[in-house]
Design an enzyme around this catalytic site. Structure first.
Site, PDB file in Angstrom:
ATOM      1  N   GLU A 132       0.890  -1.156   0.000  1.00  0.00           N
ATOM      2  CA  GLU A 132       0.000   0.000   0.000  1.00  0.00           C
ATOM      3  C   GLU A 132       0.925   1.203   0.000  1.00  0.00           C
ATOM      4  OE1 GLU A 132      -1.168   3.017   1.857  1.00  0.00           O
ATOM      5  OE2 GLU A 132      -2.259   1.847   3.378  1.00  0.00           O
TER       6      GLU A 132
ATOM      7  N   CYS B 112      -2.165   7.932   5.069  1.00  0.00           N
ATOM      8  CA  CYS B 112      -2.219   7.576   3.643  1.00  0.00           C
ATOM      9  C   CYS B 112      -3.536   8.038   3.034  1.00  0.00           C
ATOM     10  CB  CYS B 112      -2.013   6.082   3.438  1.00  0.00           C
ATOM     11  SG  CYS B 112      -2.818   5.076   4.668  1.00  0.00           S
TER      12      CYS B 112
END
Lengths: 527, 527
Positions: free
Chosen positions: A264, A301
């Site tokens: 990710e 994120c």
């Protein structure tokens, strides 16, 4: 107390000569704790023990693995204030955040335990025999998911607990039946050591095979490389930078036996402010987004790094308010001087781009490593022509793109790379009216939000924390929520297998009472 | 009539200057049909039209896509004898096989239609809001699977229908909501053209967007390369050789945006004959396996190329009977002179290896391109020391490995690469007694069979036709059965989305009546 050792299959180990310390970004000094980087022998031992542990661990019932996960949660709780103190020291993040993240970490371990106790996650699928079918008899075939083997987990810099040593990757892999070897993040090796100790204690108390978990210290990239290239490692979980994630992805793809890497790698998380949002409650949204951009010093994120709207006086007002609101907030300490430095550099680079105008920039003097917020703006044409503006700036930063028309806005969305999230602000009528905008956004993201902020990722079965490349290396899988377990398993079909030797999940009488697909129909009934 | 043109978004097209013919391996002559290799423009047009079609096709209901799939099945049936004739001519396979494979192809199109009509395959998952949860409210999140975009499908040499133009890859991708561009296999371009015509007719009759399907001819690798590198192509399905599959896998991984390649690359499909099988019905198994090895001239990816047993007089008898029984069978025509030549070469190479003994080898004169069967044997130690013996020989070939002990047999299984299938012959008591053998085999395969033959892959929900690398590039997915649809989709979460704008599958009232996971519980109820 922090000792600086690795955990190799539940035992402390410090055979190396490479030593490093962690850093307190608030005091701008090393913490003083010394960590021993894992040696090749220690890495190989960890993998060998994991491979050995896999032989038994893969057969453990859901209930037994759930006991282990619950024990880990309990041992992490039992670390008490020491864990919070070390976390705060190594991350520069506030106590409240540390406690919240600990709660999330414990919560997700227990959520996986609940999933295992319920048991239906294995996707048991049964097609019974039809011996007299013409032209050929149909055989009995039954399928379910099985763990794939030892997994390497890379701790994330920005979540010392929830995406690190006992974070979502570790919890989901252990839940799946896979032993885990963590490459501890060098920025918070002390936090990692405490958590690793808690896992080792939990493993001992619940009589797990000793190789079920190891924790390796490392300052650089060598330990991680060796781990990913080890033939007995069967999968990789990673949360971090594009460079780091792609390096692991390429290493793994070039192995004799390629293995999956679930990386990710961040996102700018576009937010579309539709005209109705600007007209009905633009000021409110501007204020909320100022907070969302500043949350955790912008080191999420899911940080909203890109805001899109259609030119006009309402958007002008929104931009002005966003600038005013964000300028009122206090800068927060970032994770490390390097991260802070990269932030200042990245911000400066964007400011200097053609057509970019500063809306609000904190140029005041701040404590060391504090991230000074910035909101910039640019028009759609400049944005479309300049790929530099599409890149993530990791920190309390956002850019508002002013588009001429909805068509240009759609074009901007199509030009974006894959994202973790996308958000739409507005009313339902606007969602209908701007259908093309909605579709374009949906095509680029893993999660689409209506009238909210992207920060805050709920741990639940319906969560998809993933997205098209380069947000992640595999858009089909999530790293948050119960579905994260699906990364560490593969189906095996049993054909014509004797009832008494089938796994419990596939036996006619359905002893675990799980939901199954039987001859194409979902049912908990026995056969 | 075979015209040799491509189908670009439903229209015939033949702009190229590169022309090739297909080959009749039985007469050992070209068929005389001339095919126009697709040009770069034609490939780009096909992808552009697919991308355009995706905008609407992805929104079509399950019922509407099911109509399309059923129409394709009907149009293939309507091709009648011409399809069978062209298939037989281009493949050298018998009429019975052609008809069986047509039945399978039609059957799997209809199976996907049924799956779409039922609708639960989208894995709808709903977590409802808890606005007053402490410390933070829980938002409403709902997730389901969505198609990823245009898919490139590579036809397989050995299944001109069931794994080619309208085969499992195409059927599952169309079912998922993804337009398909087929790179037709050059060995049976005529068969491909007829089937592509049937799909084009079905698309027209059911009013599909014209780019939903294209079929590209090509003799070499350029068309496929261009297709896989095209930025608008989002996934690849392939069945064929290790070299071909890995070339595509590497190309796709090196793209700016890497895409998934589902390559099924063959297997030796180990069969373990446990002592009880040898003692109780060794002769019967030997006779059955002689037939399984010869089926389709040994050109199945599930062909039993490796048989393992423990040394002794019962194994000796089994080997002798297998040799005798296989020698009684008539050789069959292989797909192409190149395939036949590779078979003879591969067989010869293995025969010449150290310690290999020929049990039965047909050295007689046969019609052109007929594959002469061979059964060889070698002991466990020689097998373990020689990786050449682990490789697949594509054709009517099998090798019996005689192991000293069950331990050595287990060691052999651990030394094997990943396989599509593994089989155990014996009684239940032996399955228990040789638990380590069973576990070792389970760890290497995607489907494990008890007392059967690996050839014959049922199309059903519980089928897993896949396996650890290098059997496939992604062991988590199957290319046969309803689950094959899962390769072409990714989850998207909707957060806080207005009820009326949610997809039908995620609405409170569950208008489609599908099975859903609601707050962690499986249910068809409305909320």
């Amino acid at each position: 107390m922090i000792e600086g050792h690795n955990y190799i299959g539940g035992e402390v180990s410090a055979k190396g000569v490479t030593i490093f310390s962690t850093f307190d970004p608030k005091t701008n000094k090393e913490t003083g704790w010394q960590f021993y980087e894992a040696t090749k022998t220690e890495i190989d031992d960890a993998v060998r023990l994991a491979e050995e542990a896999f032989k038994t661990y893969k057969h453990f019932s859901g209930k037994r693995k759930a006991e282990f996960l619950r024990a880990i949660a309990g041992e992490i709780e039992a670390l008490g204030d020491e864990l919070i103190d070390v976390y705060v020291k190594e991350s520069g993040l506030p106590v409240g955040r540390a406690m919240g993240e600990r709660g999330r970490t414990i919560g997700q371990l227990r959520a996986f335990a609940t999933l295992l106790e319920e048991g239906s996650w294995v996707e048991a699928t049964i097609d019974t025999a039809i011996p007299h079918r013409e032209p050929l008899p149909k055989v009995d075939i039954r399928k379910m998911l099985f763990p794939i083997g030892p997994i390497a987990v890379f701790g994330a810099s920005n979540f010392p607990l929830a995406f690190s040593t006992a974070g979502g990757d570790t919890a989901s892999a252990l839940a799946a039946g896979c032993p885990v070897i963590v490459k501890s993040h060098p920025l918070h090796a002390g936090t990692g050591e405490l958590v690793a100790g808690a896992i080792a204690t939990a493993a001992r108390k619940t009589e797990m095979p000793k190789g079920v978990f190891s924790n390796l210290n490392s300052r650089g990239i060598e330990v991680g490389k060796h781990l990913v290239m080890h033939p007995k490692v069967k999968g990789v979980g990673f949360t971090g930078s594009m460079n780091g994630g792609m390096a692991l992805y390429k290493l793994a793809a070039a192995r004799k036996e390629p293995i999956p890497v679930f990386a990710e790698m961040g996102s700018v998380n576009p937010v579309v402010v539709l005209p109705s949002a600007l007209e009905e409650n633009g000021a409110e949204w501007a204020s909320k987004y100022a907070g969302s951009i500043m949350l955790g010093a912008g080191q999420f994120c899911t940080n909203p790094g890109l805001i899109l709207g259609i030119k006009g006086s309402s958007l002008d007002e929104f931009i002005t308010t966003l600038g005013t609101e964000i300028s009122k907030l206090e800068p927060n300490c970032m994770l490390h001087p390097n991260i802070h430095e990269n932030y200042e550099k990245g911000k400066k680079e964007i400011v200097e781009q053609n057509g970019v105008r500063v809306v609000s920039q904190n140029n005041g003097s701040v404590a060391p490593n504090h991230g000074r917020q910035a909101v910039l703006t640019v028009d759609g044409a400049n944005f479309l022509n300049n790929p530099k503006l599409h890149q993530e700036v990791f920190g309390p930063f956002s850019m508002v793109v002013q588009c001429e028309t909805a068509q240009e806005l759609t074009q901007v969305l199509h030009a974006l790379e894959g994202q973790l999230t996308g958000t739409l602000l507005g009313n339902t009528a606007d969602l209908r009216k701007y259908e093309e905008v909605v579709e374009a956004l949906k095509g680029r993201v893993g999660r689409i939000i209506f009238n909210g902020v992207p920060t805050g990722v709920e741990v639940c079965p319906a969560m998809h924390h993933g997205g098209p490349f380069p947000a992640t290396t595999d858009s089909r899988f999530t790293s948050v929520g119960e579905s994260a377990i699906k990364r560490w398993v593969r189906p095996i079909s049993f054909q014509g297998w004797p009832q008494e030797l089938l796994p419990e999940e596939l036996k006619n009488e359905n002893p675990l009472g799980i939901m199954r697909n039987v001859n194409g129909t979902y049912s908990k009934q026995e056969i």
